[in-house]
Design an enzyme around this catalytic site. Structure first.
Site, PDB file in Angstrom:
ATOM      1  N   TRP A 103     -25.961 -28.801  -0.370  1.00  0.00           N
ATOM      2  CA  TRP A 103     -24.491 -28.812  -0.320  1.00  0.00           C
ATOM      3  C   TRP A 103     -23.985 -27.783   0.679  1.00  0.00           C
ATOM      4  O   TRP A 103     -23.061 -28.061   1.448  1.00  0.00           O
ATOM      5  CB  TRP A 103     -23.894 -28.573  -1.700  1.00  0.00           C
ATOM      6  CG  TRP A 103     -24.246 -29.665  -2.662  1.00  0.00           C
ATOM      7  CD1 TRP A 103     -24.954 -29.530  -3.818  1.00  0.00           C
ATOM      8  CD2 TRP A 103     -23.931 -31.063  -2.554  1.00  0.00           C
ATOM      9  NE1 TRP A 103     -25.086 -30.756  -4.426  1.00  0.00           N
ATOM     10  CE2 TRP A 103     -24.484 -31.709  -3.680  1.00  0.00           C
ATOM     11  CE3 TRP A 103     -23.250 -31.828  -1.609  1.00  0.00           C
ATOM     12  CZ2 TRP A 103     -24.369 -33.086  -3.893  1.00  0.00           C
ATOM     13  CZ3 TRP A 103     -23.128 -33.192  -1.813  1.00  0.00           C
ATOM     14  CH2 TRP A 103     -23.679 -33.807  -2.944  1.00  0.00           C
ATOM     15  N   ASP A 170     -17.675 -22.438  -2.662  1.00  0.00           N
ATOM     16  CA  ASP A 170     -17.834 -23.739  -3.318  1.00  0.00           C
ATOM     17  C   ASP A 170     -18.422 -23.465  -4.704  1.00  0.00           C
ATOM     18  O   ASP A 170     -19.583 -23.093  -4.831  1.00  0.00           O
ATOM     19  CB  ASP A 170     -18.784 -24.612  -2.477  1.00  0.00           C
ATOM     20  CG  ASP A 170     -19.108 -25.944  -3.148  1.00  0.00           C
ATOM     21  OD1 ASP A 170     -18.636 -26.196  -4.278  1.00  0.00           O
ATOM     22  OD2 ASP A 170     -19.860 -26.739  -2.525  1.00  0.00           O
ATOM     23  N   LYS A 194     -18.579 -31.665 -12.238  1.00  0.00           N
ATOM     24  CA  LYS A 194     -19.757 -30.916 -12.674  1.00  0.00           C
ATOM     25  C   LYS A 194     -19.473 -30.089 -13.927  1.00  0.00           C
ATOM     26  O   LYS A 194     -20.332 -29.959 -14.769  1.00  0.00           O
ATOM     27  CB  LYS A 194     -20.272 -30.000 -11.558  1.00  0.00           C
ATOM     28  CG  LYS A 194     -20.577 -30.724 -10.254  1.00  0.00           C
ATOM     29  CD  LYS A 194     -21.963 -31.306 -10.203  1.00  0.00           C
ATOM     30  CE  LYS A 194     -22.204 -32.223  -9.008  1.00  0.00           C
ATOM     31  NZ  LYS A 194     -21.861 -31.663  -7.715  1.00  0.00           N
TER      32      LYS A 194
HETATM   33  C1  LIG Z   1     -21.869 -32.046  -6.216  1.00  0.00           C
HETATM   34  C2  LIG Z   1     -21.585 -30.949  -5.283  1.00  0.00           C
HETATM   35  C3  LIG Z   1     -20.818 -31.159  -4.117  1.00  0.00           C
HETATM   36  C4  LIG Z   1     -20.306 -32.518  -3.706  1.00  0.00           C
HETATM   37  O1  LIG Z   1     -19.253 -32.893  -4.514  1.00  0.00           O
HETATM   38  P1  LIG Z   1     -18.449 -34.265  -4.285  1.00  0.00           P
HETATM   39  O2  LIG Z   1     -17.282 -34.066  -5.204  1.00  0.00           O
HETATM   40  O3  LIG Z   1     -19.349 -35.379  -4.664  1.00  0.00           O
HETATM   41  O4  LIG Z   1     -18.036 -34.335  -2.862  1.00  0.00           O
HETATM   42  C5  LIG Z   1     -20.545 -30.066  -3.321  1.00  0.00           C
HETATM   43  N1  LIG Z   1     -20.996 -28.841  -3.628  1.00  0.00           N
HETATM   44  C6  LIG Z   1     -21.741 -28.608  -4.721  1.00  0.00           C
HETATM   45  C7  LIG Z   1     -22.221 -27.227  -5.011  1.00  0.00           C
HETATM   46  C8  LIG Z   1     -22.058 -29.660  -5.584  1.00  0.00           C
HETATM   47  O5  LIG Z   1     -22.794 -29.429  -6.682  1.00  0.00           O
END
Ligand SMILES: *Cc1c(COP(=O)(O)O)cnc(C)c1O
Length: 353
Positions: A103, A170, A194
């Site tokens: 990511w 993030d 998540k």
């Molecule tokens: C799942 C994830 C993403 C991507 O998320 P989307 O909402 O599918 O674009 C980005 N960063 C991290 C750390 C993730 O776990």
């Protein structure tokens, strides 16, 4: 209903009362005789949802009015683009990124389309099995970007560096899972699916004063300032995920807030890591000091036992334990809503195995 022990990495388990209340809202929202799905996002009932969904984030994170909260579409992946678009200077733009997984690498790839990117630390050569710590970030950068929890490898930043520039994080896979000084960040984003809601919405928390300084002509839909001016209703927001996220955050607030969630998460992770360390059949992918409280990635030392182990956990009513396709093995995601009892079921399966 025969509810499974859901270790899915995302979209993930949510509190049972969130499923029930959001299902009810689809049938009849607030007793108004209409479904949440068929009312205007400008109606007073939905505006109240959005207002509270924004307010509760600031309460939980203990942030003041220097910050704004947005619920946007496009997933965390869109934030890989919006962050550099809004924060990287149009002239000689330069950002520092920490490369701790797939990511993080995705965010780096997009940022490079806007200016120069220095990867100040990377564990890629070691299959992202740890979080680099030996780096500094100076004021020559427009911002620093890091990923607090690496969902695939099961590593987590236990502390955050002091940097001489804006701090962007993030937090998709560990948002609201542990106490942090959230005011050390200038921008936080997280895909809801998540740890805070269903797929379809992304939380963005941004310090207002950092915006409007890039010198770029930003398309309105990608401009944080436009979304702030419209109170997160620049266009039709994803009403259902916003509502279900609000219910999840209310559940969190009513159950002791982030501090209590962290204590529960610590207990779950301890139970599982202790079994992995004790049991000679299993090992984790990553360095001990960087182990994630949210995603426990592990594998069998003897791959020939895979089928038998898979049968054993499936027979125990466990779901979503397969590792990410890029590294294989297993991944037990211990998000906020997963009960300790589910972890105990998995640990018992591993013990018996
Ligand atoms: C799942 C994830 C993403 C991507 O998320 P989307 O909402 O599918 O674009 C980005 N960063 C991290 C750390 C993730 O776990």
């Amino acid at each position: 209903m025969n509810k499974k022990h859901n270790f899915s990495a995302g979209p993930c388990i949510l509190p049972q009362d969130v499923f029930e209340k959001s299902a009810q809202a689809i049938l009849d929202f607030n007793g108004i005789g209409l479904s949440l799905l068929e009312i205007s996002h400008r109606s007073k009932d939905f505006v109240a949802v959005m207002d509270e969904a924004r307010a509760i984030v600031k309460r939980l994170m203990n942030l003041n009015d220097d910050y704004e909260v947005l619920y946007l579409g496009g997933g965390a992946s869109l934030q890989f683009v919006m962050v550099p678009f809004n924060l990287m200077k149009s002239e000689n733009g330069k950002a520092a990124y920490l490369d701790t997984g797939v990511w993080a690498a995705g965010a780096i790839k997009e940022a490079k389309k806007f200016g120069s990117v220095d990867v100040v630390g990377s564990s890629k050569e070691d299959n992202y099995s740890y979080v680099p710590k030996d780096y500094t970030v100076g004021s020559e950068y427009d911002y620093f970007h890091c990923t607090s929890n690496n969902t695939i490898y099961g590593t987590q930043m236990k502390s955050f560096p002091k940097v001489d520039t804006l701090m962007v994080c993030d937090m998709s896979s560990d948002i609201f899972s542990r106490e942090l000084d959230f005011s050390q960040f200038d921008l936080i984003y997280a895909g809801a699916q998540k740890n805070m809601g269903p797929a379809g919405v992304t939380l963005v928390v941004v310090k207002k004063e950092i915006l409007g300084k890039s010198g770029r002509d930003i398309p309105s839909i990608l401009d944080y300032s436009q979304h702030i001016a419209k109170e997160s209703m620049y266009n039709t927001p994803p009403v259902f995920p916003v509502y279900a996220s609000l219910l999840t955050l209310q559940h969190l607030e009513n159950n002791g807030g982030i501090a209590a969630a962290e204590a529960r998460n610590q207990a779950k992770a301890k139970l599982l890591y202790e079994e992995i360390d004790r049991n000679p059949l299993f090992e984790t992918f990553c360095k001990k000091e960087d182990r994630s409280l949210m995603n426990v990635s592990f594998r069998l030392l003897d791959e020939s036992k895979k089928e038998a182990f898979d049968n054993a956990w499936k027979a125990a009513g466990i779901s979503g334990l397969n590792g990410h396709r890029s590294i294989g093995g297993y991944r037990a995601s211990l998000y906020n809503a997963l009960p300790l009892e589910s972890v105990q079921v998995l640990v018992d399966v591993m013990k018996n195995f």
